[in-house]
Design a protein around this motif. Structure first.
Motif, PDB file in Angstrom:
ATOM      1  N   GLY A   1      82.383  54.235 -24.557  1.00 42.63           N
ATOM      2  CA  GLY A   1      81.833  53.206 -25.431  1.00 42.63           C
ATOM      3  C   GLY A   1      82.635  51.923 -25.388  1.00 42.63           C
ATOM      4  O   GLY A   1      82.083  50.814 -25.360  1.00 42.63           O
ATOM      5  N   LYS A   2      83.962  52.048 -25.349  1.00 44.93           N
ATOM      6  CA  LYS A   2      84.821  50.860 -25.248  1.00 44.93           C
ATOM      7  C   LYS A   2      84.624  50.159 -23.914  1.00 44.93           C
ATOM      8  O   LYS A   2      84.604  48.924 -23.836  1.00 44.93           O
ATOM      9  CB  LYS A   2      86.277  51.284 -25.429  1.00 44.93           C
TER      10      LYS A   2
ATOM     11  N   TYR B   1      77.275  41.664 -29.683  1.00 45.14           N
ATOM     12  CA  TYR B   1      76.454  42.819 -30.051  1.00 45.14           C
ATOM     13  C   TYR B   1      77.295  44.045 -30.420  1.00 45.14           C
ATOM     14  O   TYR B   1      76.788  45.170 -30.422  1.00 45.14           O
ATOM     15  CB  TYR B   1      75.525  43.186 -28.898  1.00 45.14           C
ATOM     16  N   LYS B   2      78.540  43.830 -30.711  1.00 48.57           N
ATOM     17  CA  LYS B   2      79.415  44.970 -31.002  1.00 48.57           C
ATOM     18  C   LYS B   2      78.954  45.728 -32.237  1.00 48.57           C
ATOM     19  O   LYS B   2      78.849  46.962 -32.231  1.00 48.57           O
ATOM     20  CB  LYS B   2      80.860  44.491 -31.169  1.00 48.57           C
ATOM     21  N   ASN B   3      78.681  45.018 -33.323  1.00 51.27           N
ATOM     22  CA  ASN B   3      78.297  45.693 -34.570  1.00 51.27           C
ATOM     23  C   ASN B   3      76.963  46.404 -34.425  1.00 51.27           C
ATOM     24  O   ASN B   3      76.754  47.479 -35.010  1.00 51.27           O
ATOM     25  CB  ASN B   3      78.240  44.674 -35.709  1.00 51.27           C
TER      26      ASN B   3
ATOM     27  N   PHE C   1      79.910  57.353 -34.600  1.00 51.64           N
ATOM     28  CA  PHE C   1      80.525  58.674 -34.727  1.00 51.64           C
ATOM     29  C   PHE C   1      80.343  59.112 -36.178  1.00 51.64           C
ATOM     30  O   PHE C   1      80.868  58.473 -37.100  1.00 51.64           O
ATOM     31  CB  PHE C   1      82.018  58.622 -34.375  1.00 51.64           C
ATOM     32  N   VAL C   2      79.590  60.178 -36.369  1.00 52.73           N
ATOM     33  CA  VAL C   2      79.237  60.623 -37.718  1.00 52.73           C
ATOM     34  C   VAL C   2      79.639  62.076 -37.868  1.00 52.73           C
ATOM     35  O   VAL C   2      79.322  62.916 -37.009  1.00 52.73           O
ATOM     36  CB  VAL C   2      77.726  60.447 -37.981  1.00 52.73           C
ATOM     37  N   LEU C   3      80.332  62.382 -38.962  1.00 48.30           N
ATOM     38  CA  LEU C   3      80.659  63.763 -39.280  1.00 48.30           C
ATOM     39  C   LEU C   3      79.437  64.433 -39.885  1.00 48.30           C
ATOM     40  O   LEU C   3      78.886  63.949 -40.878  1.00 48.30           O
ATOM     41  CB  LEU C   3      81.823  63.829 -40.269  1.00 48.30           C
ATOM     42  N   PRO C   4      78.947  65.508 -39.310  1.00 51.19           N
ATOM     43  CA  PRO C   4      77.704  66.114 -39.825  1.00 51.19           C
ATOM     44  C   PRO C   4      77.890  66.678 -41.231  1.00 51.19           C
ATOM     45  O   PRO C   4      78.974  67.169 -41.586  1.00 51.19           O
ATOM     46  CB  PRO C   4      77.421  67.223 -38.799  1.00 51.19           C
ATOM     47  N   GLU C   5      76.833  66.603 -42.004  1.00 45.08           N
ATOM     48  CA  GLU C   5      76.821  67.147 -43.362  1.00 45.08           C
ATOM     49  C   GLU C   5      75.656  68.125 -43.483  1.00 45.08           C
ATOM     50  O   GLU C   5      74.533  67.818 -43.089  1.00 45.08           O
ATOM     51  CB  GLU C   5      76.682  66.030 -44.389  1.00 45.08           C
ATOM     52  N   ILE C   6      75.952  69.275 -44.045  1.00 38.84           N
ATOM     53  CA  ILE C   6      74.924  70.310 -44.228  1.00 38.84           C
ATOM     54  C   ILE C   6      74.165  70.018 -45.514  1.00 38.84           C
ATOM     55  O   ILE C   6      74.753  69.884 -46.588  1.00 38.84           O
ATOM     56  CB  ILE C   6      75.566  71.704 -44.273  1.00 38.84           C
ATOM     57  N   GLU C   7      72.840  69.923 -45.385  1.00 37.97           N
ATOM     58  CA  GLU C   7      71.985  69.578 -46.523  1.00 37.97           C
ATOM     59  C   GLU C   7      71.091  70.760 -46.876  1.00 37.97           C
ATOM     60  O   GLU C   7      70.862  71.661 -46.068  1.00 37.97           O
ATOM     61  CB  GLU C   7      71.128  68.354 -46.175  1.00 37.97           C
ATOM     62  N   ASP C   8      70.606  70.730 -48.105  1.00 40.54           N
ATOM     63  CA  ASP C   8      69.715  71.789 -48.562  1.00 40.54           C
ATOM     64  C   ASP C   8      68.379  71.707 -47.834  1.00 40.54           C
ATOM     65  O   ASP C   8      67.890  70.624 -47.478  1.00 40.54           O
ATOM     66  CB  ASP C   8      69.478  71.661 -50.073  1.00 40.54           C
ATOM     67  N   GLY C   9      67.798  72.856 -47.607  1.00 45.21           N
ATOM     68  CA  GLY C   9      66.488  72.909 -46.983  1.00 45.21           C
ATOM     69  C   GLY C   9      66.525  72.949 -45.467  1.00 45.21           C
ATOM     70  O   GLY C   9      65.452  73.019 -44.845  1.00 45.21           O
TER      71      GLY C   9
ATOM     72  N   LEU D   1      86.432  62.644 -35.758  1.00 42.62           N
ATOM     73  CA  LEU D   1      85.186  61.986 -36.118  1.00 42.62           C
ATOM     74  C   LEU D   1      85.365  61.093 -37.341  1.00 42.62           C
ATOM     75  O   LEU D   1      84.833  59.978 -37.393  1.00 42.62           O
ATOM     76  CB  LEU D   1      84.105  63.031 -36.382  1.00 42.62           C
ATOM     77  N   ARG D   2      86.117  61.564 -38.332  1.00 41.10           N
ATOM     78  CA  ARG D   2      86.351  60.744 -39.526  1.00 41.10           C
ATOM     79  C   ARG D   2      87.116  59.477 -39.164  1.00 41.10           C
ATOM     80  O   ARG D   2      86.858  58.399 -39.706  1.00 41.10           O
ATOM     81  CB  ARG D   2      87.126  61.545 -40.560  1.00 41.10           C
ATOM     82  N   ALA D   3      88.076  59.608 -38.238  1.00 37.69           N
ATOM     83  CA  ALA D   3      88.881  58.449 -37.867  1.00 37.69           C
ATOM     84  C   ALA D   3      88.079  57.424 -37.065  1.00 37.69           C
ATOM     85  O   ALA D   3      88.303  56.222 -37.172  1.00 37.69           O
ATOM     86  CB  ALA D   3      90.103  58.904 -37.063  1.00 37.69           C
ATOM     87  N   MET D   4      87.139  57.886 -36.256  1.00 37.42           N
ATOM     88  CA  MET D   4      86.381  56.987 -35.390  1.00 37.42           C
ATOM     89  C   MET D   4      85.116  56.444 -36.051  1.00 37.42           C
ATOM     90  O   MET D   4      84.474  55.559 -35.495  1.00 37.42           O
ATOM     91  CB  MET D   4      85.983  57.718 -34.102  1.00 37.42           C
ATOM     92  N   ALA D   5      84.750  56.964 -37.205  1.00 37.96           N
ATOM     93  CA  ALA D   5      83.519  56.532 -37.857  1.00 37.96           C
ATOM     94  C   ALA D   5      83.597  55.044 -38.180  1.00 37.96           C
ATOM     95  O   ALA D   5      84.515  54.590 -38.877  1.00 37.96           O
ATOM     96  CB  ALA D   5      83.280  57.346 -39.122  1.00 37.96           C
ATOM     97  N   GLY D   6      82.652  54.275 -37.672  1.00 37.79           N
ATOM     98  CA  GLY D   6      82.603  52.838 -37.924  1.00 37.79           C
ATOM     99  C   GLY D   6      83.584  52.017 -37.112  1.00 37.79           C
ATOM    100  O   GLY D   6      83.641  50.792 -37.294  1.00 37.79           O
ATOM    101  N   ARG D   7      84.350  52.630 -36.232  1.00 33.45           N
ATOM    102  CA  ARG D   7      85.367  51.900 -35.471  1.00 33.45           C
ATOM    103  C   ARG D   7      85.107  51.870 -33.967  1.00 33.45           C
ATOM    104  O   ARG D   7      85.724  51.082 -33.261  1.00 33.45           O
ATOM    105  CB  ARG D   7      86.751  52.512 -35.708  1.00 33.45           C
TER     106      ARG D   7
END
Length: 641
Positions: free
Chosen positions: A109-110, A134-136, A144-152, A174-180
Motif C-alpha cells: 500500500g505504501k 488521493y491518500k485519504n 485495516f479494520v479489526l473485525p468485530e463479531i455482531e449478533d445475527g 491491525l489496531r496500530a495500522m487502522a487509519g494509518r
C-alpha cells in the motif's frame, strides 16, 4: 655346566625407508642426493616402474565438445512457453502465489502511494496533481479494520472473524495500522493484475466524489500508469506466476512436475521431464529423458546448438590435501586423508579415498565454461605426450552399449516398464540456484496414516500468523477455542435474571444424591488443527481409491454445527474466504505411505548470476516419522465422574 643355544636368524621387518638427519640443518637431507644410481634403477625394476607405458606427460590436447540449450518450458498446466534465464529455473518451477500477509499489505500500500506520487509529479503542471492528493481516499477505500463479531451472524461468518481475533499479535498490528496505512492486499485483489480496473475509481464528467469514485477524470492516465508500474513491481518483487494455474505444483501428488524441451537441430526435439520434483533443490538428477522425440527444427541455431574444438595445455587435477607427486614437496595439512574412517558399507568414501591416495596424479583437467540450461557432450580428446605420441581418448561409455557399463551423470531414458533401461550420456547443467537462503516454515503440514480410525490426517503443525511468519498449529487451535469460549460466556450473561417457580411439595423438586456410574458418549473430538482425509473411490473405478479432504464438526452451544476448515494455504485449496467449499481436494493414495509425509512452505532468496536478487515462495516435501493415532472414537461408555 655350560648350555649351548642354537643360533637363529632374527626376524626383521622394514616398514619404510626414510632419511634420519643427524645435523640441525635439513639442507642436505632435503637435497635428496643420489649416491648409487644403479641401486635406484634396481629398485624401480623391482617395483615394475620400468614396465610403465604412460611414462610420457601430456603437453597438448584437443577437445571436441557439443552443446545444446533448452528452448521451451512446460509447467503443470501443459502450456509451453519460451525458455528464459531471467530467473533461475528452480524459481520458475517452485514459485506459487503466496497469501499476502498484513506486513506485506502495508508495504504494498505504501509503495502504491509512492508510485502514484512519482507518476503524478512527472505529469504536466496543467493537470493539477499534488503530492498525497488521493491518500485519504485510498485510506478510506482500503483500510485495516479489526473485525468485530455482531449478533445475527452465521456460524461461518463468526468463525472467520474469530480466527483473526485469535491471532493476538496480528490483532494488535491491525489496531496500530487502522487509519494509518493503505491495505495493499485489498487493492491487489481489486485490480487482479489488470491496471485498467483502476478506471472504476475515476469520476465521470458530472459525478460527485464518493468513497467508491474519487479520481478526477483528468488524472485517469496518471492512475493507469501508476497502477501498471505498481502491478509490475509486485509481480517482480514476489516472482509471481502469471496466474493460479501457471504454477507447477500438483495438489493430488504433493509435488512439482514440469518439462523442458531441447531442439537438437536435426529435425527432432528432446524432452526432459521432472515428474516428481519435491526435494527443494533442482539439479541434473531431477530430470529424465522422455521416450518419444518430437519434431523440431532441422536448421542449426548457433545460439542454441554449438560444436567447439578447444586446443589447450592440460593441467593436473588437484584438490586440497592431495598427496604431491614429488616426495620432497611439502603437502597441505588441512585435510588428513590418512585419518578417514570408512566401514565396509561406505562405498563412496572408499572410492574417494582410493582415488585420492593412488590415482590422483593420473588425472588431468581441461576447463570449459558451459552456459546454464545446457546439454553437453565430449566427442573425444586428442592428447600428445612429451615423446610426440598422440592418443585419442574416447568417452568411457562409448566402448559398449550395455546398461551396466560405467557412466556418470547420465539421465535415464523412459523406455517403458518391460524394456531394458537406457541412458542419455550427455551432461545436463540446469539453470538452478547454487545456494539459497530459506526462511523458517510459514506453514507445515504432516500427513499420517491412522489405522485405528481408518483414515489419513493432515496435521497443521504450523500455520501462517498473518504477519509473514508461522506459529504453532496447536497453539492457534487453543487460542481459537478460547475465543469461542469467550463468546459463549458473553451469551450466557442475561440482562435480567428470572428465577423459576418451584413447588417444593412435588417429588421431582426434591434433591436427590443418586448418580449413575456410567455414561454414554456419542464420540470424542481431536484438536482443530487435525484435518481428516477419507478414502473414496476414484471416478470410474471400483478398486482404486484416493483421499478426499473432509472436516470435523464444530459443535457449540450458540451456533448450529458447522465444519472445521483448515488454516494453511495448502489445505485450503478450493475453500473460499467465507469457509464455503467450491471444489473438493484429493490426494493420491500412493503419495502418503506408512512413513507419512511432511510438507513445508517457506520463502526463499538467492542471487542470480546477473546479480539480481530473487525471492519466491515454494514448498518442499520430506519423509514423515511413521504412523500415528488421533484417538478419535465413537460410541463410548465412560465413568461418570
Amino acid at each position: 655346566m655350560s648350555i649351548k643355544y642354537q643360533a637363529c636368524e632374527p626376524f626383521r621387518a622394514y616398514n619404510r625407508i626414510e632419511g634420519r638427519p643427524r645435523e640441525e640443518e635439513l639442507d642436505d637431507s632435503l637435497a635428496a642426493k643420489v649416491h648409487d644410481p644403479l641401486w635406484m634403477l634396481a629398485r624401480q625394476f623391482q617395483f615394475g616402474e620400468l614396465k610403465g607405458e604412460d611414462a610420457g606427460s601430456a603437453i597438448f590436447a584437443k577437445v571436441a565438445i557439443n552443446t545444446v540449450r533448452m528452448t521451451s518450458f512446460t509447467g503443470a498446466n501443459g502450456l509451453k512457453t519460451p525458455y528464459s534465464e531471467a530467473i533461475p529455473l528452480e524459481t520458475r518451477v517452485e514459485r506459487i502465489i503466496p497469501d499476502i500477509d498484513l506486513k506485506m499489505a502495508v508495504r504494498l500500500g505504501k509503495k502504491f502511494l509512492q508510485v502514484l506520487d512519482e507518476v503524478g509529479g512527472n505529469a504536466p503542471t496543467s493537470q493539477g496533481y499534488t503530492t498525497g492528493m488521493y491518500k485519504n481516499q485510498f485510506l478510506e477505500k482500503y483500510p485495516f479494520v479489526l473485525p468485530e463479531i455482531e449478533d445475527g451472524e452465521t456460524a461461518q461468518e463468526t468463525t472467520v472473524k474469530a480466527r483473526s481475533l485469535s491471532l493476538q499479535q496480528a490483532s494488535s498490528f491491525l489496531r496500530a495500522m487502522a487509519g494509518r496505512a493503505v491495505n495493499g492486499r485489498g487493492l491487489w485483489l481489486e485490480l487482479d493484475r489488470d491496471f485498467s480496473k483502476i478506471n472504476n475509481f475515476v469520476l465521470a464528467g458530472s459525478q460527485t466524489p464518493s468513497p467508491d469514485k474519487f479520481i478526477l477524470s483528468k488524472h485517469k492516465t496518471i492512475a493507469q500508469d501508476a497502477a501498471k508500474k505498481w502491478i509490475d513491481y509486485v509481480v517482480n518483487e514476489l516472482n509471481l506466476p502469471e496466474n493460479s494455474q501457471d504454477d507447477s505444483w500438483l495438489n493430488n501428488r504433493l509435488e512439482y512436475t514440469f518439462k523442458t524441451t531441447i531442439d537438437e537441430g536435426n529435425g527432432t526435439q528432446t524432452e526432459l521431464k521432472a515428474d516428481e520434483y519435491f526435494q527443494g533443490h533442482l539439479d541434473w538428477y531431477s530430470f529424465d529423458v522422455a521416450k518419444e522425440k518430437e519434431e523440431g527444427s532441422s536448421s542449426i541455431d548457433e545460439t542454441i546448438r554449438k560444436r567447439e574444438v578447444l586446443t589447450v595445455i592440460p593441467s593436473e587435477a588437484s584438490f586440497a590435501g592431495m598427496p604431491n607427486s614429488r616426495w620432497w614437496e611439502m603437502e597441505d595439512g588441512s585435510i588428513d586423508l590418512g585419518n578417514l574412517k570408512a566401514s565396509d558399507t561406505d562405498i563412496a568414501k572408499i572410492l574417494v579415498t582410493q582415488y585420492a591416495l593412488q590415482y590422483s596424479n593420473d588425472w588431468l583437467s581441461i576447463p570449459y565454461d558451459i552456459p546454464t540450461g545446457t546439454f553437453a557432450e565430449v566427442e573425444g580428446i586428442l592428447v600428445r605426450d612429451t615423446f610426440g605420441q598422440n592418443y585419442f581418448v574416447d568417452a568411457a561409455h562409448k566402448n559398449g552399449e550395455s546398461w551396466n557399463e560405467w557412466n556418470m551423470y547420465s539421465l535415464t531414458v523412459d523406455k517403458g516398464e518391460f524394456e531394458a533401461p537406457a541412458f542419455d550420456k550427455r551432461i545436463l547443467l540446469p539453470a538452478a540456484a547454487v545456494k539459497t537462503l530459506e526462511s523458517e516454515a510459514i506453514e507445515e503440514v504432516k500427513f499420517i496414516r491412522d489405522e485405528m480410525a481408518n483414515m489419513v490426517w493432515g496435521i497443521e503443525s504450523r500455520i501462517p500468523d498473518s504477519l509473514g511468519g508461522g506459529m504453532d498449529g496447536y497453539e492457534a487451535a487453543s487460542n481459537l477455542n478460547s475465543e469461542f469460549e469467550r463468546l459463549i460466556k458473553e451469551e450466557e450473561v442475561a440482562d435480567e435474571i428470572v428465577l423459576p417457580e418451584i413447588n417444593l411439595n412435588a417429588i421431582d423438586s426434591r434433591a436427590t444424591t443418586y448418580k449413575p456410574q456410567l455414561k454414554y458418549q456419542l464420540g470424542n473430538s481431536v484438536s482443530e488443527n487435525w484435518i481428516p482425509f477419507i478414502a473414496v473411490h476414484q471416478k470410474g473405478s471400483n478398486r482404486e481409491i484416493h483421499f478426499q479432504r473432509a472436516s470435523m464438526p464444530r459443535i457449540l452451544e450458540i451456533f448450529e454445527p458447522h465444519a472445521i476448515r483448515p488454516r494453511t494455504q495448502l489445505l485450503r485449496d478450493g475453500i473460499n474466504e467465507d469457509d464455503s467449499q467450491k471444489t473438493p481436494f484429493f490426494i493420491n493414495e500412493e503419495e502418503i505411505p506408512r512413513s507419512g509425509v511432511k510438507l513445508t512452505g517457506t520463502y526463499q532468496r538467492t542471487r542470480w548470476y546477473n546479480g539480481k536478487i530473487v525471492s519466491w515462495y515454494g514448498r518442499r516435501k520430506r519423509t514423515g516419522r511413521g504412523e500415528g493415532s488421533s484417538g478419535l472414537r465413537f460410541d463410548l461408555v465412560l465413568d461418570n465422574k
